[in-house]
Scaffold this active site. Structure first.
Site, mmCIF file in Angstrom:
data_model
loop_
_atom_site.group_PDB
_atom_site.id
_atom_site.type_symbol
_atom_site.label_atom_id
_atom_site.label_comp_id
_atom_site.label_asym_id
_atom_site.label_seq_id
_atom_site.Cartn_x
_atom_site.Cartn_y
_atom_site.Cartn_z
ATOM 1 N N ARG A 49 -18.799 -57.762 26.387
ATOM 2 C CA ARG A 49 -17.847 -58.804 26.022
ATOM 3 C C ARG A 49 -18.531 -59.736 25.034
ATOM 4 O O ARG A 49 -19.710 -59.604 24.770
ATOM 5 C CB ARG A 49 -17.266 -59.537 27.248
ATOM 6 C CG ARG A 49 -18.054 -59.608 28.516
ATOM 7 C CD ARG A 49 -19.290 -60.458 28.426
ATOM 8 N NE ARG A 49 -18.974 -61.727 27.829
ATOM 9 C CZ ARG A 49 -19.830 -62.484 27.182
ATOM 10 N NH1 ARG A 49 -21.095 -62.110 27.038
ATOM 11 N NH2 ARG A 49 -19.492 -63.636 26.664
ATOM 12 N N ALA A 51 -17.157 -61.753 21.248
ATOM 13 C CA ALA A 51 -16.470 -61.220 20.065
ATOM 14 C C ALA A 51 -17.338 -60.286 19.199
ATOM 15 O O ALA A 51 -16.907 -59.174 18.868
ATOM 16 C CB ALA A 51 -15.924 -62.386 19.244
ATOM 17 N N ARG A 89 -9.023 -54.968 23.099
ATOM 18 C CA ARG A 89 -8.894 -56.401 23.453
ATOM 19 C C ARG A 89 -8.318 -57.134 22.242
ATOM 20 O O ARG A 89 -8.783 -56.935 21.128
ATOM 21 C CB ARG A 89 -10.252 -57.016 23.859
ATOM 22 C CG ARG A 89 -10.616 -56.703 25.314
ATOM 23 C CD ARG A 89 -11.770 -57.543 25.816
ATOM 24 N NE ARG A 89 -11.350 -58.850 26.295
ATOM 25 C CZ ARG A 89 -12.211 -59.829 26.581
ATOM 26 N NH1 ARG A 89 -13.509 -59.641 26.429
ATOM 27 N NH2 ARG A 89 -11.774 -60.985 27.031
ATOM 28 N N ASP A 238 -13.510 -66.981 19.227
ATOM 29 C CA ASP A 238 -12.968 -65.622 19.094
ATOM 30 C C ASP A 238 -12.066 -65.474 17.884
ATOM 31 O O ASP A 238 -11.924 -64.380 17.352
ATOM 32 C CB ASP A 238 -12.227 -65.223 20.371
ATOM 33 C CG ASP A 238 -13.232 -65.020 21.496
ATOM 34 O OD1 ASP A 238 -13.640 -66.018 22.115
ATOM 35 O OD2 ASP A 238 -13.648 -63.866 21.704
ATOM 36 N N ASN A 248 -11.049 -69.768 21.970
ATOM 37 C CA ASN A 248 -12.296 -69.406 22.654
ATOM 38 C C ASN A 248 -11.970 -69.291 24.142
ATOM 39 O O ASN A 248 -10.834 -69.542 24.574
ATOM 40 C CB ASN A 248 -13.391 -70.455 22.383
ATOM 41 C CG ASN A 248 -14.745 -69.974 22.856
ATOM 42 O OD1 ASN A 248 -15.162 -68.856 22.572
ATOM 43 N ND2 ASN A 248 -15.460 -70.800 23.619
ATOM 44 N N LYS A 249 -12.955 -68.929 24.921
ATOM 45 C CA LYS A 249 -12.776 -68.706 26.360
ATOM 46 C C LYS A 249 -11.991 -69.831 27.010
ATOM 47 O O LYS A 249 -12.205 -71.009 26.714
ATOM 48 C CB LYS A 249 -14.173 -68.566 26.982
ATOM 49 C CG LYS A 249 -14.229 -68.360 28.470
ATOM 50 C CD LYS A 249 -13.374 -67.233 28.970
ATOM 51 C CE LYS A 249 -13.604 -65.912 28.264
ATOM 52 N NZ LYS A 249 -12.567 -64.890 28.603
HETATM 53 O O1 MRU Z 1 -13.958 -62.816 27.452
HETATM 54 P P1 MRU Z 1 -15.268 -62.883 26.732
HETATM 55 O O2 MRU Z 1 -16.437 -62.978 27.628
HETATM 56 O O3 MRU Z 1 -15.379 -61.763 25.713
HETATM 57 O O4 MRU Z 1 -15.185 -64.227 25.910
HETATM 58 C C1 MRU Z 1 -16.265 -64.572 25.085
HETATM 59 C C2 MRU Z 1 -16.094 -65.872 24.384
HETATM 60 O O5 MRU Z 1 -15.102 -66.531 24.507
HETATM 61 C C3 MRU Z 1 -17.196 -66.268 23.454
HETATM 62 O O6 MRU Z 1 -17.310 -67.659 23.394
HETATM 63 C C4 MRU Z 1 -16.892 -65.747 22.040
HETATM 64 O O7 MRU Z 1 -16.529 -64.398 22.071
HETATM 65 C C5 MRU Z 1 -18.048 -65.931 21.123
HETATM 66 S S1 MRU Z 1 -19.434 -64.931 21.535
HETATM 67 C C6 MRU Z 1 -20.581 -65.207 20.307
#
Ligand code: MRU
Length: 357
Positions: A49, A51, A89, A238, A248-249
């Site tokens: 996981r 991005a 995704r 993301d 983002n998350k």
């Molecule tokens: O669901 P995830 O764990 O893939 O979410 C990840 C995030 O939200 C990160 O902050 C984002 O992908 C940046 S990673 C450099």
């Protein structure tokens, strides 16, 4: 860089090795993937996981798809492979850029052998470029912190480190770069419900690096900002729309509001592949909805015999419903600066700055 034993993505010529991030830090196990289908499942189920890591894995998934075939590559077969990986995704834009580039690179090529080589080369190139971009981003981030200050208290959300990228990381990359510049950094890692990327992965990476780190639950940032001096919030992203709205998350938006209320600078760390200028605002960003069970149960709450401590691992009443949007959008006005490999800038400068890269 992560300890070599914890490299999240390793291409092994005939298969892909992925560190299974679902079971870290309890167990260190690698998945050996030899088909595109297995790779798609690994992305969807979040064994990998983050991005940039998703995009790199996607390209190796294509490579595996081509590796299993020989002879003539029909355009429809190439397209269906590209689409299947793309749909694994939806929110992070990095994967769609990578798929677009993968499609362009094989235009007019009609044998699976050559296509496989082209995609393999591209995947390896992406790893090198992502690592270099993260390091440059980290250096640029350091320039935003006062030179004469020795100690910084930073809140971060989710995991944006070596596990989410080809190494170093974005927001965690800035933290690593600050440490490398001789600064003392104290990190507060939001646990990041429901998948716990903060408490499982960020805390793990920080401990490996010897960087002081405290896990906080996602609702604690307001308390923290009222009781301690926090120098900055650093998060990854993301997808960033043209106006600066940033997906983002889930939980990042709340953190942005709390930071604004307390006058704490909120920085979004992004590489060029995070920006989607086709989207005017964050309202257009597709948000992934995931299963309710990620919210309603803790699979890992088992006794030593593997029996669930809560019936079926549930921490909510049988039949209770949950919402599980995996991402939210932080409004551009809450963001002080984007930190990228090509410099730091305010949201209103996005279009201008992207033109030069
Ligand atoms: O669901 P995830 O764990 O893939 O979410 C990840 C995030 O939200 C990160 O902050 C984002 O992908 C940046 S990673 C450099």
């Amino acid at each position: 860089m992560p300890h070599p034993e914890f490299l999240p993505i390793q291409w092994k010529s005939t298969y892909l090795e992925l560190l299974d991030q679902r079971i870290l830090p309890g167990k260190k196990e690698f998945l050996k993937l030899s088909t595109a289908e297995e790779t798609i499942v690994a992305i969807r189920e979040m064994a990998v996981r983050g991005a940039p890591a998703i995009a790199i894995t996607g390209i190796f998934g294509l490579t595996l798809g081509a590796l299993g075939k020989s002879g003539e590559a029909k355009p429809e077969a190439i397209e269906s492979l590209l689409t299947a990986v793309l749909e694994s995704r939806p929110t992070a834009v990095n994967l769609s850029y990578a798929i677009r580039e993968a499609r362009n690179r094989v235009k007019g090529i009609t044998d699976w052998g050559s296509i496989q080589k082209i995609w393999e080369t591209y995947g390896l190139e992406m790893m090198t470029e992502d690592l270099a971009a993260n390091k440059a981003l980290g250096e640029n981030g350091v320039s935003l912190f006062p030179k004469d200050q020795q100690e910084f208290h930073i809140i971060t959300h989710c995991n944006t480190g070596a596990l989410a990228t080809a190494g170093h990381g974005t927001a965690l990359g800035v933290i690593r770069s600050l440490r490398d510049a001789g600064k003392k950094v104290i990190v507060y890692a939001d646990e990041t419900r429901p998948f716990l990327q903060g408490s499982r992965l960020t805390a793990f990476e920080m401990m490996e690096e010897g960087i002081e780190c405290y896990i906080i639950t996602d609702g604690m940032s307001g308390w923290l900002m009222s009781h301690r001096k926090i120098d900055a919030v650093l998060v990854g992203c993301d997808r960033v729309a043209a106006n600066g709205d940033t997906a983002n998350k889930i939980g990042t938006y709340n953190l942005g509001i709390v930071a604004k209320e307390h006058g704490v600078p909120f920085y979004v760390c992004a590489t060029k592949d995070s920006f989607d200028l086709n989207l005017k605002t964050g309202d257009e960003i597709p948000i992934e909805m995931r299963k309710e069970s990620e919210v309603t149960q803790f699979d890992f709450l088992k006794d030593e015999n593997g029996k669930y401590l809560f019936p079926e691992g549930k921490t909510s009443p049988k039949g209770a419903h949950a919402l599980n949007p995996s991402f939210d959008v932080t409004k551009a006005h809450l963001i002080k600066n984007f930190i990228t490999e090509f410099g730091c800038f305010v949201p209103s400068e996005i279009s201008l700055r992207l033109k030069s890269v």
